[in-house]
Design an enzyme around this catalytic site. Structure first.
Site, PDB file in Angstrom:
ATOM      1  CG  ASP A 111     -12.798  62.483  -2.751  1.00 55.81           C
ATOM      2  OD1 ASP A 111     -11.648  62.083  -3.023  1.00 55.81           O
ATOM      3  OD2 ASP A 111     -13.099  62.979  -1.652  1.00 55.81           O
ATOM      4  CB  CYS A 128      -7.171  64.910  -6.463  1.00 51.58           C
ATOM      5  SG  CYS A 128      -6.062  64.112  -5.313  1.00 51.58           S
TER       6      CYS A 128
END
Length: 136
Positions: free
Chosen positions: A38, A70
């Site tokens: 991330d 995501c």
């Protein structure tokens, strides 16, 4: 958590749907799983796999829409879409602005630096008779 709605990004003959994590009901619609950290830029292998997938999908199904996700749909997914736009000949600044017009808050500073330094190999660039970017 209040997540942004999915958005469609269309550029010439490419269509993308940027979204957050899929649900169990929609997970089967996704054909690849390429996790990376991330807030980080994608590893080279993921970039290669992503661009190869796009070449195949857009060649086999012209006009199709490729969904990419995501966790929140603000970092990793927009970076992959930006890479596709850059590989088709768009400048990185234009790709970032183009995506941010529909996906406010997309990209962090590390991802922006990555896109700025990214050197395309024009893997998705091919002009058709009308001068439009095509996927070979």
């Amino acid at each position: 958590m209040n997540r942004p709605a999915p958005v469609e990004i269309t550029y010439e003959n490419m269509r993308f749907l940027i979204t957050h994590n899929p649900t169990n009901a929609t997970l089967s619609k996704f054909i690849e799983d390429w996790p990376f950290d991330d807030g980080a830029p994608p590893p080279n292998q993921i970039v290669d796999d992503w661009l190869n997938l796009l070449k195949t999908k857009f060649r086999e199904e012209p006009g199709c829409c490729v969904a990419v996700h995501c966790v929140a749909g603000l970092g990793r997914a927009p970076v992959l879409v930006a890479l596709a736009l850059i590989e088709c000949g768009m400048k990185y600044e234009d790709a970032v602005q183009f995506i941010r017009q529909k996906r406010r808050g997309a990209f962090n500073s590390k991802q922006l630096l990555y896109l700025e330094k990214y050197r395309p190999k024009m893997r998705l660039r091919f002009r058709d008779a009308n001068g439009h970017c095509c996927v070979q």
